[in-house]
Scaffold this motif. Structure first.
Motif, PDB file in Angstrom:
ATOM      1  N   GLY A   1      26.756 -94.980 -21.220  1.00  0.00           N
ATOM      2  CA  GLY A   1      27.176 -96.330 -21.427  1.00  0.00           C
ATOM      3  C   GLY A   1      26.884 -97.046 -22.485  1.00  0.00           C
ATOM      4  N   ARG A   2      26.369 -96.479 -23.467  1.00  0.00           N
ATOM      5  CA  ARG A   2      26.260 -97.105 -24.635  1.00  0.00           C
ATOM      6  C   ARG A   2      27.158 -97.119 -25.432  1.00  0.00           C
ATOM      7  NH1 ARG A   2      20.796 -94.072 -24.891  1.00  0.00           N
ATOM      8  NH2 ARG A   2      22.230 -92.683 -24.687  1.00  0.00           N
ATOM      9  N   THR A   3      27.562 -98.262 -26.329  1.00  0.00           N
ATOM     10  CA  THR A   3      28.835 -98.129 -27.190  1.00  0.00           C
ATOM     11  C   THR A   3      28.521 -98.144 -28.654  1.00  0.00           C
ATOM     12  OG1 THR A   3      29.115-100.538 -27.109  1.00  0.00           O
ATOM     13  CG2 THR A   3      30.190 -99.325 -25.369  1.00  0.00           C
ATOM     14  N   VAL A   4      27.372 -98.676 -29.026  1.00  0.00           N
ATOM     15  CA  VAL A   4      27.391 -98.704 -30.474  1.00  0.00           C
ATOM     16  C   VAL A   4      25.852 -98.942 -30.856  1.00  0.00           C
ATOM     17  CG1 VAL A   4      27.518-101.188 -30.298  1.00  0.00           C
ATOM     18  CG2 VAL A   4      27.632-100.118 -32.438  1.00  0.00           C
ATOM     19  N   SER A   5      25.267 -98.415 -31.834  1.00  0.00           N
ATOM     20  CA  SER A   5      23.889 -98.499 -32.171  1.00  0.00           C
ATOM     21  C   SER A   5      23.959 -98.885 -34.033  1.00  0.00           C
ATOM     22  CB  SER A   5      23.287 -97.163 -32.163  1.00  0.00           C
ATOM     23  OG  SER A   5      21.864 -97.339 -32.589  1.00  0.00           O
TER      24      SER A   5
ATOM     25  N   PHE B   1      25.051-107.424 -31.245  1.00  0.00           N
ATOM     26  CA  PHE B   1      25.861-107.386 -30.119  1.00  0.00           C
ATOM     27  C   PHE B   1      26.094-105.792 -29.683  1.00  0.00           C
ATOM     28  CE2 PHE B   1      30.595-107.710 -28.644  1.00  0.00           C
ATOM     29  CZ  PHE B   1      30.354-108.040 -27.348  1.00  0.00           C
ATOM     30  N   ARG B   2      25.607-105.619 -28.283  1.00  0.00           N
ATOM     31  CA  ARG B   2      25.769-104.519 -27.853  1.00  0.00           C
ATOM     32  C   ARG B   2      26.452-104.451 -26.428  1.00  0.00           C
ATOM     33  NH1 ARG B   2      24.539-103.560 -32.059  1.00  0.00           N
ATOM     34  NH2 ARG B   2      22.868-102.423 -33.126  1.00  0.00           N
ATOM     35  N   PRO B   3      27.929-103.991 -26.337  1.00  0.00           N
ATOM     36  CA  PRO B   3      28.640-103.929 -25.171  1.00  0.00           C
ATOM     37  C   PRO B   3      27.806-102.683 -24.517  1.00  0.00           C
ATOM     38  CG  PRO B   3      29.966-104.106 -27.023  1.00  0.00           C
ATOM     39  CD  PRO B   3      28.606-103.773 -27.480  1.00  0.00           C
ATOM     40  N   LEU B   4      27.807-102.574 -23.224  1.00  0.00           N
ATOM     41  CA  LEU B   4      27.056-101.394 -22.662  1.00  0.00           C
ATOM     42  C   LEU B   4      28.165-101.340 -21.178  1.00  0.00           C
ATOM     43  CD1 LEU B   4      23.691-102.811 -22.801  1.00  0.00           C
ATOM     44  CD2 LEU B   4      24.452-100.569 -23.826  1.00  0.00           C
ATOM     45  N   PHE B   5      28.256 -99.881 -20.605  1.00  0.00           N
ATOM     46  CA  PHE B   5      29.064 -99.722 -19.789  1.00  0.00           C
ATOM     47  C   PHE B   5      28.507 -98.973 -18.562  1.00  0.00           C
ATOM     48  CE2 PHE B   5      32.850 -97.012 -18.156  1.00  0.00           C
ATOM     49  CZ  PHE B   5      33.671 -98.228 -17.637  1.00  0.00           C
ATOM     50  N   GLU B   6      28.695 -99.434 -17.213  1.00  0.00           N
ATOM     51  CA  GLU B   6      28.400 -98.787 -15.978  1.00  0.00           C
ATOM     52  C   GLU B   6      29.538 -97.993 -15.552  1.00  0.00           C
ATOM     53  OE1 GLU B   6      27.155 -97.237 -12.476  1.00  0.00           O
ATOM     54  OE2 GLU B   6      28.487 -99.362 -12.362  1.00  0.00           O
ATOM     55  N   LYS B   7      29.397 -96.743 -15.414  1.00  0.00           N
ATOM     56  CA  LYS B   7      30.574 -95.885 -14.929  1.00  0.00           C
ATOM     57  C   LYS B   7      30.908 -96.054 -13.664  1.00  0.00           C
ATOM     58  CE  LYS B   7      30.684 -91.808 -17.918  1.00  0.00           C
ATOM     59  NZ  LYS B   7      30.512 -90.360 -17.900  1.00  0.00           N
TER      60      LYS B   7
ATOM     61  N   THR C   1      21.960 -99.341 -14.132  1.00  0.00           N
ATOM     62  CA  THR C   1      21.582 -99.135 -15.343  1.00  0.00           C
ATOM     63  C   THR C   1      20.544-100.056 -16.038  1.00  0.00           C
ATOM     64  OG1 THR C   1      23.698-100.532 -15.715  1.00  0.00           O
ATOM     65  CG2 THR C   1      23.790 -98.169 -16.397  1.00  0.00           C
TER      66      THR C   1
ATOM     67  N   ARG D   1      17.937 -98.497 -18.686  1.00  0.00           N
ATOM     68  CA  ARG D   1      18.708 -98.287 -19.875  1.00  0.00           C
ATOM     69  C   ARG D   1      18.755 -99.593 -20.616  1.00  0.00           C
ATOM     70  NH1 ARG D   1      24.891 -98.768 -19.831  1.00  0.00           N
ATOM     71  NH2 ARG D   1      24.435-100.754 -19.287  1.00  0.00           N
TER      72      ARG D   1
END
Lengths: 234, 234
Positions: A177-181, B5-11, B37, B40
């Motif tokens: 679920g990480r989108t960018v680094s 800025f870090r968008p993160l996702f929980e499935k 999460t 993480r």
């Protein structure tokens, strides 16, 4: 007016698709579009009134089927783009290392990053790098099929690590679920190749991955070799 | 140096968590962090050397359990923030409409957007708006529990639509793999409330949603009312 940027996600294979456009001219590119989410992507391109110019793949994927050819049928100005070492006849452009394409006032530059597959390319747009399955967030691509080579991948990732620290890394997948680094973060914290990991240690770590084959590999690879124009089972 | 800025996702619940920080001072905020999460997110905050200042919720969620309280235990400088109308005792700050908080040189401003729940807040940082379950991409929150009201939500979304067109919309969820939109796009193309949809028609559309209750609602709501400090089954 500037760069429109829409990261998109396909849940089944945890694949990222990236849509980018010049907001002024509406010229657009899409990177790693997936068959399952074709309708979503077509809808978005049409809603936003974009002129899709390039349908770009980072490589011939083994875990999902591309929507390249169906997108080209829908957007007739678009050309399919892959890296020059890709053994593929359905591409309109086989991009050379350091070669650039243009959409509106923006440039996308291919840099070859083989190792996961022979033909892998990463792509730089503005301050972003789209790394496909070469460099993943805190990880790297596997090298156990499609002419993979951990030694080659090490060299490719070192080349990515020469990009400016603040370059934002948008990978082909993330399973957490990480989108960018960023290049800085990956140089420091990547668990496969960050910090002081040398080539021998990286090769050892890649060899130790012991992953099952992607479920769809025997359909995905031959189907993607014809840009998703038909479903082929090897 | 700028805004990290870090968008993160929980499935499992298709929830977005957002981590933002001032790259210079390292002061950080996290919006809508999820129990599943937590590791993480803790790992990322620690790796990046961030000083977590505010743990922010858009509302009391019904579909997942927050990691607010566990994060506060780990990062002892952090304060838990919710909107002032939230019936909750575990928050350190109940933010008023238009009230601002600061992290480094950046500001987060709360604007109340009730309708999905009474206490829903959206948050503006720089050119981004985090809309929780008020405004979703091409959709809106549901209004059939937790004091939901489609009429109220209509007014809230109209207020969001007064933001500059180019404001980027980061929602609390997306079930189709979209990660970001803009106020312009939603005003035009949102299928619930975009274009010329008036209040009566919006209410009719919300009433017609006919969604099953979230699977976790009877655990998530009471547990989130104590900021995820323990699991409570109603």
């Amino acid at each position: 007016m500037g760069l429109l940027f829409r990261p998109l996600f396909e849940k089944e294979s945890s694949t990222y698709t990236y849509l980018l456009a010049d907001e002024k001219t509406k010229e657009a590119i899409i990177i790693d579009a997936v068959s399952e989410t074709k309708q979503r992507d077509v809808g978005l391109i049409e809603e936003l009134g974009l002129d899709l110019k390039y349908i770009i793949e980072t490589h011939v994927h083994a875990d999902h089927i591309t929507s390249s050819c169906p997108l080209k049928e829908r957007f007739s100005n678009a050309k399919i783009v892959l890296g020059e070492k890709t053994p593929i006849e359905c591409a309109d452009i086989l991009l050379k290392d350091n070669e650039e394409l243009h959409f509106g006032e923006y440039t996308i530059k291919g840099i070859k990053t083989p190792g996961h597959t022979d033909g892998c390319m990463s792509y730089i747009v503005d301050k972003f790098v789209f790394t496909g399955d070469a460099l993943l967030i805190r990880s790297s691509g596997r090298c156990d099929f499609q002419q993979g080579s951990a030694a080659t991948l090490y060299d490719s990732i070192q080349r990515l690590f020469e990009l400016p620290d603040e370059t934002l890394v948008y990978p082909g997948h993330d399973y957490g679920g990480r989108t960018v680094s960023s290049i800085f973060e990956e140089k420091q914290y990547n668990t496969m190749i960050g910090g002081d990991v040398d080539k021998d240690e990286f090769i050892r770590r890649v060899d130790a991955m012991e992953l099952p084959l992607p479920k769809k590999i025997h359909v995905a690879v031959p189907s993607n070799q014809v840009c998703g124009s038909k479903i082929i089972t090897s």
